[in-house]
Scaffold this motif. Structure first.
Motif, PDB file in Angstrom:
ATOM      1  N   PHE A  69      55.227  82.971 -24.634  1.00 49.10           N
ATOM      2  CA  PHE A  69      54.100  83.168 -25.547  1.00 49.10           C
ATOM      3  C   PHE A  69      54.388  84.124 -26.705  1.00 49.10           C
ATOM      4  O   PHE A  69      53.553  84.265 -27.595  1.00 49.10           O
ATOM      5  N   GLY A  70      55.522  84.796 -26.702  1.00 54.23           N
ATOM      6  CA  GLY A  70      55.739  85.825 -27.714  1.00 54.23           C
ATOM      7  C   GLY A  70      54.693  86.901 -27.530  1.00 54.23           C
ATOM      8  O   GLY A  70      54.408  87.319 -26.414  1.00 54.23           O
ATOM      9  N   LYS A  71      54.079  87.309 -28.600  1.00 56.35           N
ATOM     10  CA  LYS A  71      52.999  88.300 -28.533  1.00 56.35           C
ATOM     11  C   LYS A  71      51.692  87.680 -29.029  1.00 56.35           C
ATOM     12  O   LYS A  71      50.829  88.363 -29.556  1.00 56.35           O
ATOM     13  N   THR A  72      51.554  86.371 -28.825  1.00 57.90           N
ATOM     14  CA  THR A  72      50.431  85.650 -29.429  1.00 57.90           C
ATOM     15  C   THR A  72      49.212  85.523 -28.532  1.00 57.90           C
ATOM     16  O   THR A  72      48.127  85.217 -29.020  1.00 57.90           O
ATOM     17  N   ILE A  73      49.359  85.695 -27.244  1.00 59.48           N
ATOM     18  CA  ILE A  73      48.260  85.389 -26.330  1.00 59.48           C
ATOM     19  C   ILE A  73      47.190  86.468 -26.400  1.00 59.48           C
ATOM     20  O   ILE A  73      47.482  87.643 -26.366  1.00 59.48           O
ATOM     21  N   LYS A  74      45.946  86.057 -26.554  1.00 57.18           N
ATOM     22  CA  LYS A  74      44.806  86.972 -26.630  1.00 57.18           C
ATOM     23  C   LYS A  74      43.703  86.475 -25.705  1.00 57.18           C
ATOM     24  O   LYS A  74      43.419  85.290 -25.657  1.00 57.18           O
ATOM     25  N   VAL A  75      43.095  87.396 -24.992  1.00 57.49           N
ATOM     26  CA  VAL A  75      41.909  87.073 -24.213  1.00 57.49           C
ATOM     27  C   VAL A  75      40.761  86.940 -25.201  1.00 57.49           C
ATOM     28  O   VAL A  75      40.490  87.856 -25.969  1.00 57.49           O
ATOM     29  N   THR A  76      40.126  85.770 -25.211  1.00 56.81           N
ATOM     30  CA  THR A  76      39.037  85.533 -26.165  1.00 56.81           C
ATOM     31  C   THR A  76      37.665  85.825 -25.576  1.00 56.81           C
ATOM     32  O   THR A  76      36.733  86.126 -26.317  1.00 56.81           O
ATOM     33  N   SER A  77      37.545  85.724 -24.254  1.00 58.53           N
ATOM     34  CA  SER A  77      36.279  86.097 -23.619  1.00 58.53           C
ATOM     35  C   SER A  77      36.497  86.349 -22.144  1.00 58.53           C
ATOM     36  O   SER A  77      37.278  85.660 -21.491  1.00 58.53           O
ATOM     37  N   LEU A  78      35.826  87.356 -21.647  1.00 55.27           N
ATOM     38  CA  LEU A  78      35.812  87.647 -20.220  1.00 55.27           C
ATOM     39  C   LEU A  78      34.542  87.021 -19.676  1.00 55.27           C
ATOM     40  O   LEU A  78      33.430  87.402 -20.060  1.00 55.27           O
ATOM     41  N   GLU A  79      34.709  86.020 -18.816  1.00 56.54           N
ATOM     42  CA  GLU A  79      33.567  85.232 -18.336  1.00 56.54           C
ATOM     43  C   GLU A  79      32.883  85.840 -17.112  1.00 56.54           C
ATOM     44  O   GLU A  79      31.668  85.755 -16.978  1.00 56.54           O
ATOM     45  N   ARG A  80      33.703  86.424 -16.206  1.00 54.36           N
ATOM     46  CA  ARG A  80      33.121  86.880 -14.945  1.00 54.36           C
ATOM     47  C   ARG A  80      34.091  87.821 -14.249  1.00 54.36           C
ATOM     48  O   ARG A  80      35.296  87.616 -14.292  1.00 54.36           O
ATOM     49  N   VAL A  81      33.550  88.834 -13.566  1.00 53.17           N
ATOM     50  CA  VAL A  81      34.332  89.738 -12.730  1.00 53.17           C
ATOM     51  C   VAL A  81      33.655  89.778 -11.366  1.00 53.17           C
ATOM     52  O   VAL A  81      32.447  90.008 -11.271  1.00 53.17           O
ATOM     53  N   THR A  82      34.429  89.532 -10.328  1.00 57.87           N
ATOM     54  CA  THR A  82      33.922  89.538  -8.960  1.00 57.87           C
ATOM     55  C   THR A  82      34.825  90.437  -8.135  1.00 57.87           C
ATOM     56  O   THR A  82      36.048  90.387  -8.289  1.00 57.87           O
ATOM     57  N   SER A  83      34.240  91.236  -7.236  1.00 54.56           N
ATOM     58  CA  SER A  83      35.082  92.128  -6.436  1.00 54.56           C
ATOM     59  C   SER A  83      34.491  92.372  -5.059  1.00 54.56           C
ATOM     60  O   SER A  83      33.306  92.130  -4.816  1.00 54.56           O
ATOM     61  N   ASN A  84      35.368  92.870  -4.181  1.00 55.98           N
ATOM     62  CA  ASN A  84      34.941  93.374  -2.880  1.00 55.98           C
ATOM     63  C   ASN A  84      35.695  94.684  -2.636  1.00 55.98           C
ATOM     64  O   ASN A  84      36.140  95.315  -3.592  1.00 55.98           O
ATOM     65  N   GLU A  85      35.901  95.075  -1.413  1.00 51.41           N
ATOM     66  CA  GLU A  85      36.549  96.356  -1.094  1.00 51.41           C
ATOM     67  C   GLU A  85      38.009  96.421  -1.538  1.00 51.41           C
ATOM     68  O   GLU A  85      38.510  97.501  -1.839  1.00 51.41           O
ATOM     69  N   THR A  86      38.712  95.280  -1.589  1.00 44.69           N
ATOM     70  CA  THR A  86      40.158  95.316  -1.834  1.00 44.69           C
ATOM     71  C   THR A  86      40.652  94.367  -2.922  1.00 44.69           C
ATOM     72  O   THR A  86      41.814  94.430  -3.301  1.00 44.69           O
ATOM     73  N   THR A  87      39.786  93.488  -3.415  1.00 46.88           N
ATOM     74  CA  THR A  87      40.212  92.454  -4.363  1.00 46.88           C
ATOM     75  C   THR A  87      39.238  92.361  -5.523  1.00 46.88           C
ATOM     76  O   THR A  87      38.029  92.471  -5.340  1.00 46.88           O
ATOM     77  N   ILE A  88      39.793  92.130  -6.716  1.00 49.85           N
ATOM     78  CA  ILE A  88      38.974  91.919  -7.903  1.00 49.85           C
ATOM     79  C   ILE A  88      39.506  90.699  -8.639  1.00 49.85           C
ATOM     80  O   ILE A  88      40.714  90.522  -8.760  1.00 49.85           O
ATOM     81  N   VAL A  89      38.587  89.838  -9.084  1.00 49.65           N
ATOM     82  CA  VAL A  89      38.946  88.600  -9.775  1.00 49.65           C
ATOM     83  C   VAL A  89      38.333  88.625 -11.171  1.00 49.65           C
ATOM     84  O   VAL A  89      37.140  88.901 -11.330  1.00 49.65           O
ATOM     85  N   PHE A  90      39.184  88.329 -12.169  1.00 50.74           N
ATOM     86  CA  PHE A  90      38.745  88.223 -13.558  1.00 50.74           C
ATOM     87  C   PHE A  90      38.876  86.771 -13.984  1.00 50.74           C
ATOM     88  O   PHE A  90      39.952  86.185 -13.858  1.00 50.74           O
ATOM     89  N   GLU A  91      37.779  86.199 -14.470  1.00 50.70           N
ATOM     90  CA  GLU A  91      37.796  84.854 -15.028  1.00 50.70           C
ATOM     91  C   GLU A  91      37.642  85.008 -16.533  1.00 50.70           C
ATOM     92  O   GLU A  91      36.706  85.670 -16.996  1.00 50.70           O
TER      93      GLU A  91
END
Length: 132
Positions: A69-91
């Protein structure tokens, strides 16, 4: 919210920020510094398909991402964050160039947290970032 979940959120957000930093700068040192020595990651395709073990393997993977990707990749929107005691998920959605070809995707990354470090990472993708 428990203290464990608060810590997972804090460390997970640090990891996501460092992931974005690596994608836009190709400097993966801050991300690598956050990983445990026994870090594992799972990736769905290519040379890193399946389970990968160790920081050295992670460093090679992140270098590969920068080559693709070189340095071109950008996050355009964070849709959702879900977590529990030990894990976190970013969509999220991202865009950039993959080998000089426009790229857009919808991604989910999962970080496993142990103390103040990331001990596991899983990535899932596959839909056009422009779809709903």
């Amino acid at each position: 919210m428990s203290a464990g979940q608060e810590n997972t959120l804090k460390v997970g957000h640090q990891a996501f920020e460092r992931l974005q930093h690596g994608l836009t700068t190709a400097d993966w040192t801050p991300m690598l510094d956050l990983l445990t020595e026994d870090f594992t990651f799972w990736f769905p395709v290519g040379a890193y398909h399946g389970l990968n073990v160790g920081k050295e393997r992670a460093q090679a993977f992140f270098q590969h991402v920068s080559e693709v990707f070189g340095k071109t990749i950008k996050v355009t929107s964070l849709e959702r964050v879900t977590s529990n005691e030990t894990t976190i998920v970013f969509e999220f959605r991202d865009e950039g160039m993959m080998f000089d070809t426009p790229y857009a995707n919808r991604i989910a990354v999962s970080f496993d947290v142990r103390g103040d470090k990331i001990c596991g990472y899983r990535e899932y993708f596959g839909s056009d970032g422009k779809s709903n």
